[in-house]
Design a protein around this motif. Sequence first.
Motif, PDB file in Angstrom:
ATOM      1  N   VAL A  68       9.481   3.786 -16.065  1.00 44.86           N
ATOM      2  CA  VAL A  68      10.167   2.532 -15.723  1.00 44.86           C
ATOM      3  C   VAL A  68      10.095   2.265 -14.223  1.00 44.86           C
ATOM      4  CG1 VAL A  68      12.374   1.315 -15.767  1.00 44.86           C
ATOM      5  CG2 VAL A  68      11.713   2.766 -17.693  1.00 44.86           C
ATOM      6  N   VAL A  69      10.449   3.282 -13.438  1.00 45.40           N
ATOM      7  CA  VAL A  69      10.426   3.137 -11.983  1.00 45.40           C
ATOM      8  C   VAL A  69       9.007   2.893 -11.495  1.00 45.40           C
ATOM      9  CG1 VAL A  69      10.878   4.291  -9.788  1.00 45.40           C
ATOM     10  CG2 VAL A  69      12.491   4.535 -11.679  1.00 45.40           C
ATOM     11  N   SER A  70       8.041   3.618 -12.066  1.00 47.93           N
ATOM     12  CA  SER A  70       6.651   3.447 -11.666  1.00 47.93           C
ATOM     13  C   SER A  70       6.157   2.033 -11.962  1.00 47.93           C
ATOM     14  CB  SER A  70       5.767   4.464 -12.395  1.00 47.93           C
ATOM     15  OG  SER A  70       4.410   4.255 -12.088  1.00 47.93           O
ATOM     16  N   THR A  71       6.504   1.511 -13.134  1.00 46.48           N
ATOM     17  CA  THR A  71       6.102   0.149 -13.480  1.00 46.48           C
ATOM     18  C   THR A  71       6.723  -0.859 -12.525  1.00 46.48           C
ATOM     19  OG1 THR A  71       5.883   0.747 -15.813  1.00 46.48           O
ATOM     20  CG2 THR A  71       6.096  -1.597 -15.301  1.00 46.48           C
ATOM     21  N   ALA A  72       7.988  -0.630 -12.159  1.00 43.39           N
ATOM     22  CA  ALA A  72       8.653  -1.514 -11.198  1.00 43.39           C
ATOM     23  C   ALA A  72       7.966  -1.458  -9.840  1.00 43.39           C
ATOM     24  CB  ALA A  72      10.121  -1.133 -11.072  1.00 43.39           C
ATOM     25  N   GLU A  73       7.553  -0.255  -9.428  1.00 36.28           N
ATOM     26  CA  GLU A  73       6.852  -0.116  -8.145  1.00 36.28           C
ATOM     27  C   GLU A  73       5.505  -0.820  -8.174  1.00 36.28           C
ATOM     28  OE1 GLU A  73       8.748   4.284  -7.032  1.00 36.28           O
ATOM     29  OE2 GLU A  73       6.723   4.096  -7.846  1.00 36.28           O
ATOM     30  N   LEU A 101       3.433   4.281   5.570  1.00 38.32           N
ATOM     31  CA  LEU A 101       3.960   5.643   5.551  1.00 38.32           C
ATOM     32  C   LEU A 101       5.465   5.642   5.288  1.00 38.32           C
ATOM     33  CD1 LEU A 101       3.540   8.671   5.911  1.00 38.32           C
ATOM     34  CD2 LEU A 101       3.869   8.346   8.378  1.00 38.32           C
ATOM     35  N   VAL A 102       6.197   4.729   5.927  1.00 35.43           N
ATOM     36  CA  VAL A 102       7.644   4.653   5.718  1.00 35.43           C
ATOM     37  C   VAL A 102       7.950   4.339   4.254  1.00 35.43           C
ATOM     38  CG1 VAL A 102       9.716   3.304   6.228  1.00 35.43           C
ATOM     39  CG2 VAL A 102       8.221   4.039   8.091  1.00 35.43           C
ATOM     40  N   VAL A 103       7.260   3.343   3.694  1.00 36.28           N
ATOM     41  CA  VAL A 103       7.478   2.975   2.293  1.00 36.28           C
ATOM     42  C   VAL A 103       7.124   4.142   1.379  1.00 36.28           C
ATOM     43  CG1 VAL A 103       6.778   1.418   0.432  1.00 36.28           C
ATOM     44  CG2 VAL A 103       7.105   0.524   2.749  1.00 36.28           C
ATOM     45  N   HIS A 104       6.007   4.809   1.676  1.00 37.06           N
ATOM     46  CA  HIS A 104       5.572   5.944   0.862  1.00 37.06           C
ATOM     47  C   HIS A 104       6.595   7.071   0.894  1.00 37.06           C
ATOM     48  CE1 HIS A 104       3.229   9.310  -0.648  1.00 37.06           C
ATOM     49  NE2 HIS A 104       3.430   9.932   0.501  1.00 37.06           N
ATOM     50  N   LEU A 105       7.144   7.377   2.060  1.00 31.42           N
ATOM     51  CA  LEU A 105       8.106   8.471   2.175  1.00 31.42           C
ATOM     52  C   LEU A 105       9.389   8.166   1.400  1.00 31.42           C
ATOM     53  CD1 LEU A 105       7.689   9.499   5.931  1.00 31.42           C
ATOM     54  CD2 LEU A 105       6.854  10.701   3.896  1.00 31.42           C
ATOM     55  N   VAL A 106       9.825   6.901   1.421  1.00 32.44           N
ATOM     56  CA  VAL A 106      10.987   6.515   0.632  1.00 32.44           C
ATOM     57  C   VAL A 106      10.700   6.708  -0.851  1.00 32.44           C
ATOM     58  CG1 VAL A 106      12.459   4.577  -0.055  1.00 32.44           C
ATOM     59  CG2 VAL A 106      11.866   4.902   2.359  1.00 32.44           C
ATOM     60  N   ALA A 122       0.822  -1.209   0.000  1.00 35.48           N
ATOM     61  CA  ALA A 122       0.000   0.000   0.000  1.00 35.48           C
ATOM     62  C   ALA A 122       0.857   1.261   0.000  1.00 35.48           C
ATOM     63  CB  ALA A 122      -0.934   0.006   1.209  1.00 35.48           C
ATOM     64  N   GLY A 123       2.066   1.180   0.571  1.00 36.06           N
ATOM     65  CA  GLY A 123       2.957   2.328   0.548  1.00 36.06           C
ATOM     66  C   GLY A 123       3.445   2.656  -0.848  1.00 36.06           C
ATOM     67  N   LEU A 124       3.451   1.646  -1.734  1.00 36.59           N
ATOM     68  CA  LEU A 124       3.833   1.864  -3.127  1.00 36.59           C
ATOM     69  C   LEU A 124       2.639   2.248  -3.986  1.00 36.59           C
ATOM     70  CD1 LEU A 124       6.218  -1.208  -3.576  1.00 36.59           C
ATOM     71  CD2 LEU A 124       6.894   1.191  -3.376  1.00 36.59           C
ATOM     72  N   ASN A 125       1.523   1.579  -3.743  1.00 31.77           N
ATOM     73  CA  ASN A 125       0.291   1.834  -4.499  1.00 31.77           C
ATOM     74  C   ASN A 125      -0.877   1.476  -3.598  1.00 31.77           C
ATOM     75  OD1 ASN A 125      -2.048   1.384  -6.277  1.00 31.77           O
ATOM     76  ND2 ASN A 125      -0.589   1.694  -7.942  1.00 31.77           N
ATOM     77  N   GLN A 181      -1.026  11.559  -2.291  1.00 37.20           N
ATOM     78  CA  GLN A 181      -1.234  10.219  -1.739  1.00 37.20           C
ATOM     79  C   GLN A 181      -0.679  10.057  -0.324  1.00 37.20           C
ATOM     80  OE1 GLN A 181      -2.760   7.443  -3.184  1.00 37.20           O
ATOM     81  NE2 GLN A 181      -3.468   8.785  -4.811  1.00 37.20           N
ATOM     82  N   THR A 182      -0.144  11.134   0.240  1.00 43.35           N
ATOM     83  CA  THR A 182       0.489  11.034   1.556  1.00 43.35           C
ATOM     84  C   THR A 182      -0.485  10.577   2.636  1.00 43.35           C
ATOM     85  OG1 THR A 182       2.140  12.707   0.983  1.00 43.35           O
ATOM     86  CG2 THR A 182       1.771  12.316   3.313  1.00 43.35           C
ATOM     87  N   LEU A 183      -1.733  10.915   2.500  1.00 41.09           N
ATOM     88  CA  LEU A 183      -2.745  10.450   3.452  1.00 41.09           C
ATOM     89  C   LEU A 183      -3.386   9.138   2.991  1.00 41.09           C
ATOM     90  CD1 LEU A 183      -4.569  13.783   4.382  1.00 41.09           C
ATOM     91  CD2 LEU A 183      -2.842  12.553   5.709  1.00 41.09           C
ATOM     92  N   VAL A 184      -3.541   8.996   1.687  1.00 38.96           N
ATOM     93  CA  VAL A 184      -4.253   7.833   1.146  1.00 38.96           C
ATOM     94  C   VAL A 184      -3.484   6.538   1.360  1.00 38.96           C
ATOM     95  CG1 VAL A 184      -5.224   6.805  -0.941  1.00 38.96           C
ATOM     96  CG2 VAL A 184      -5.387   9.278  -0.581  1.00 38.96           C
ATOM     97  N   ARG A 185      -2.197   6.524   1.023  1.00 39.04           N
ATOM     98  CA  ARG A 185      -1.427   5.284   1.118  1.00 39.04           C
ATOM     99  C   ARG A 185      -1.289   4.778   2.552  1.00 39.04           C
ATOM    100  NH1 ARG A 185       2.883   7.406  -3.352  1.00 39.04           N
ATOM    101  NH2 ARG A 185       1.616   6.944  -5.196  1.00 39.04           N
ATOM    102  N   PRO A 186      -0.945   5.630   3.529  1.00 42.23           N
ATOM    103  CA  PRO A 186      -0.921   5.130   4.904  1.00 42.23           C
ATOM    104  C   PRO A 186      -2.292   4.639   5.389  1.00 42.23           C
ATOM    105  CG  PRO A 186       0.337   7.147   4.742  1.00 42.23           C
ATOM    106  CD  PRO A 186      -0.377   6.983   3.431  1.00 42.23           C
TER     107      PRO A 186
END
Length: 202
Positions: free
Chosen positions: A146-151, A122-127, A13-16, A76-81
């Motif tokens: 590329v990075v987005s697809t990998a995430e 939140l930690v994953v999202h901040l990274v 969830a921190g990634l998507n 997404q700072t609120l949504v992902r956490p």
Amino acid sequence: MEFLTAAGLSSAAGLNAYIPMLVLGLLDRFTGLVSLPAGWEWLSHDWMLMLLGVLLVLEILADKVPVVDSINDVAQTLVRPAAGGIVFASGLGSETVTVSDPETFFAGDQWVPVALGVGIALVVHLVKMTARPLFNAATVGTAAPVVSTAEDGAALGLSAAAVLLPILVLVMLAAIAVFVFWLARRFRRPRSPGAPWEPSAT
């Protein structure tokens, strides 16, 4: 194993935010692999699955465009956490996280699974939010899709592993950490004539 399942889902969830929620909802709705606990069945309702599908498409598109991806990360700072808290709690399969009485909920320890999920996501999202602008600047935006697809692939892989084989979550998280560390070191190296996409050391 339940903790690994929950941790894998909240990390995803921190990634998507929408991939693990959609995975849980679809598996509960159409298979016997997941049985959501009481109070979280709404994740598998038709209207919720359709909403999550639409939001996922918008997220995937926005995350592939330089600059827009960074704006999306801030939004997404609120949504992902929040999604991390939901999938962690529902992934544990615990009915104690159902918030039917807020006073009772916060008086005991029922909020702990949600808080853990929020913290992990939140930690994953901040990274992710910190690293993406660096990659975009170093590659003049060409790294964004590329990075987005990998995430997205990592989020889907973590979600699948969390449900099907939780022990793989540890392996995947370790691999992702090593990969991020390697990328960070690579992008910090001085630019050479043969590698114009790398940032210069200043």
